[in-house]
Design a protein around this motif. Sequence first.
Motif, PDB file in Angstrom:
ATOM      1  N   ARG A   1      -9.262 -66.325   7.964  1.00 41.02           N
ATOM      2  CA  ARG A   1      -8.940 -64.971   7.471  1.00 41.02           C
ATOM      3  C   ARG A   1      -7.545 -64.903   6.871  1.00 41.02           C
ATOM      4  NH1 ARG A   1     -12.451 -62.733   5.525  1.00 41.02           N
ATOM      5  NH2 ARG A   1     -11.196 -60.837   5.503  1.00 41.02           N
TER       6      ARG A   1
ATOM      7  N   ILE B   1      -4.135 -60.374  12.079  1.00 45.96           N
ATOM      8  CA  ILE B   1      -5.533 -60.773  12.249  1.00 45.96           C
ATOM      9  C   ILE B   1      -5.753 -61.011  13.740  1.00 45.96           C
ATOM     10  CG2 ILE B   1      -7.320 -62.441  11.600  1.00 45.96           C
ATOM     11  CD1 ILE B   1      -6.114 -61.161   9.146  1.00 45.96           C
TER      12      ILE B   1
ATOM     13  N   GLU C   1      -7.058 -56.764  10.863  1.00 43.21           N
ATOM     14  CA  GLU C   1      -8.473 -57.079  11.038  1.00 43.21           C
ATOM     15  C   GLU C   1      -8.732 -57.350  12.510  1.00 43.21           C
ATOM     16  OE1 GLU C   1     -10.168 -59.996   8.356  1.00 43.21           O
ATOM     17  OE2 GLU C   1      -8.544 -59.619   6.939  1.00 43.21           O
TER      18      GLU C   1
END
Lengths: 767, 268
Positions: free
Chosen positions: A438, A638, A700
């Motif tokens: 990611r 993340i 995220e």
Amino acid sequence: MLEKLHTTAKVGSQIGRSLPRTESRDKVTGRAEYVHTMRLPGMLVAKLFRSTVAHGRIKSIDTSAAKRVPGVFHVVTIDDVRKVMPDAYYGPAFHDQPILADGKVRFVGEPVAAVIAVDPHVAEEAVQLITAEYAELPAVFDEVEALTSNVYVHDELRPAAAFADLKHLKGIKNTNVALNYRLRRGAFDTAYAKAAHKFEHEFRTQKALHLSFEPHATIADYKDTGVTLYTGSQGPSFVRTEIARLLGWPENKVRVKVPYLGGGFGSKLYIKLEALALALSMIARNPVKVALTMDEMFYQITKHPCTFRIKSGVDEDGRIVARKCEVLWNGGAYADIGPRVAQKAGLTAAGPYDIDNVSIDSFAVYTNVTPAGALRGFGVPQLTWAYESHTDMISRALKLDPVEFRRKNLMRDGGQHTTGQVLKDAAIEKVMDLVLARMDWAQPFDRGTGVVRRGRGFAIAIKAVTTPTTSVAIVNISADGSITLSCSTIDMGQGSNTVMAQIVGEVLDIPAETVRIAQCDTDVTPYDMGTLGSRSTFHMGHAVRLAADEARQKLDQLRRDLGEPKGSNISISDLFKKRYGMQAGNIIASGVYKPDYVSPDPETGLSANVTPFWMISGVGAEVGVDTETGHVRIDRLINVIDCGKAINPKLVETQISGAALMHLGFTMFEKMHLDGGQITNASLADYKIPGIRDLPLMMENLTVENIQHNGPFGAKGVGEVATFCVSPAIANAIDDAVGVRLMELPLNPEAVYRALRAKAGRPLEVA
Amino acid sequence: MIPFELAEPRSLAEAIRLLDPDDGTVRRIAGGTALLMMKAGVFWPAKLVSLRKIENEYAGITARTDGLTIGAMTTLADLERSADVRRYAPIITRTLLTLSNVRVRNVATVGGALAHGDPHMDLPPVLMALGASVASISPDGKRGPIVGGARGHLHVSGVPRPLRRHVHRRDQLVLGQDGLVISGEQVFHQKETDAVKSARIVASAATEKATRLNAALLRRTADASVEEAEFVADARGSVPYKRELMRVYVERAVHAACTKTGRTDGHA
């Protein structure tokens, strides 16, 4: 046996469903009940007079003026408490905390006297009129000092009987160490001596606060025939046990009712205001409420400050061959659950790395500050902060790629954890890989120009669940076929009621929304160890599944008894009518779950089974550092966890974001400032928590779905997991951006600025 | 919080009669957001005089050719949304977007923001930098301007506070973070030379009170500002750090004001 029961449950449409939280509507429309706003007929209200010194002998307490205030019923000191309760000391690990200060005060803010009055305003006014004289004693605040200091917070240790492993500490004098957990694997000294590269660092974390938005509140209603407590507690079963012990009563005369909680995060575990409220109700012979203000929470329970000295030996190939961890936990004036934090966090202090020679010492230490307890992660965030910063520093020093260095040293399924337990269902590498994917880790990275420099970093972590613990659940099918679940797991905003309803629905093949969850009341809801340490979905989830499964079997039996053909679709209500001749009767089924466990060897700390599941998390961070001010902007965060099977994916996601953002505050700015034991920023005006402007620009929240073989429907706990790695990921990113390494939390602008100045050879003067 | 009396006069004249400059336990409130101090047990009034129900004329914004007149009872939210304010002094609009939160802005008033005198507040230094003047009324009914800004942390006299103020059309920049608010004002549009004709720099939050810094020369402004200000340490930072922060922010404010972008490289 577990496997067999597990597979009897039919997997249908309720598991994996993002059902909105079933209690949301009541909460957002102001209909949910909280102790803080609850009133009982005839209820009186208490306010506390608190110590202004950190350590002192109480010479006198003058309550005369307070007693004269109209509307004041009683002004209570420990002498009054002793008349109704001869041994007025409580606590989960040690019976070390007096209901009101007894002869001595041990931290600023310790309750010394209580005013019971007709309303909180009168009580508060009266509290202002109380005075106390203290003979001040030398005090110790720092955990490193406390370890060797000759200032002792307690004259002797008073371990609670419930903790068998603390028995040997009974009556020990001249120490501030409440527990020393040790683990010895291989031979650290020899391996370290031979290692090609040696690294030694010391990391520290600050004192910080849970700050649930509903402060602590308890109402006690004492009668000679029994006592009822209405309390904002994460652990009603423990409250019942401890209150029964204080009264010398059987547990069935103690009733603990818990409505919704406005957050807990570990601050409302075990026993907090309950013993005090009980004593005050015994004195007043009326219901008495003790409800803290936001500011008073600074004197109730905090996160553990921690000093972690970590040493690693690395061989020529970049393998970590030896690691020594010395962890000091600043537990404050009363042990609360600190010894368990020291022990349970201690066993994963070496991190998710496969190291043959490990030595861990984890000390719970008394000091003269507000007690520390469990806070969303049970100590693991403090450890991860240190070992993942340390890991990054090693890879930088050896010019090794931080990914490859970790990959070379990771524990993997089938291998052994530090404790000796064989690792299973721990998706460490998968979590790391998702973080890296990611972040586009393999791609070139924009490092910024001019004043703002950018960097990125990541961290990974492992945690064991507090073990062994027990959960019990009861499923009750009424004659019309409607279903009620009774369990003492507390929904404090994490969504446990929703998840438990989904499990019942799954097993009994009904929509989860139709399952009623009984409000926690120890008269009717059975035992649970506590809503803590990400244990509920796994432990209570199992108990609920087993109870629902038993209910299903009883229904099937009833069908057979009534001669219904196999595969009959007769409704439950018709079944009851057929059995009882009218809408009558119940089916009651129960489930109990306690995982297997092997106590660690007291000498080596090793065990073949210390935890039924592992929690795994990884965080990646991208930051921009303003090199002129030290301000750190978080461009991306993340958060990835191994969640087993997500029973409710939306709730898992909100648990991840909530945990990460809570820990962002502890990472970037939250800090209780102490001056001679006085907290100088004990209010929300001066203690900053994250606001909307502090959020990462992009965040995220992701999961690696990785079936937990022994979990209910493959699930495991998630509540704390995303807290572990936030601090080291950001610190590693700051180092990547501007080449400075911070060794202490929080990473506030001044700390970053000072590090930048020190690096430039122009250190900023000490304030 | 202990019980207190709440008065809600219908007129300013009545409000003034209810106040007593010599009695610290009698205080006026506008939006009431500072009552946090009561909750914290720092302030125990006997009587609060709410200005909420006085004549409407003390709330509202009037645009004139030479500036704005803003009633003291104007809420920060009204100020934030006013097209006139945005046109005459866009910096006020920008500041309000980052000031506190929407619930506070909906009730807090401009007069209250000035009267409260907390150096951490964002609006006073902006208004000072803009050269705002304040019209006030005293207990004997005399109206007159009050020169300067707040008198220091939570020390404001008991007389009724500013009722009207005047802001000249200007633009400027505010930078604030980590316990420091810097407002720099500039007069631009010197077409031929593009030079700064005059500048006001006001610092607060890091200081005991909002302070106008008189340093004139651009190059030396930042250093000189630091020498002038009296810093206070708090949970947000030490004095040496705030001094460095002041240097950086003043430099950025001046630079940004000169380039008219209102932006800098750093995190402002």
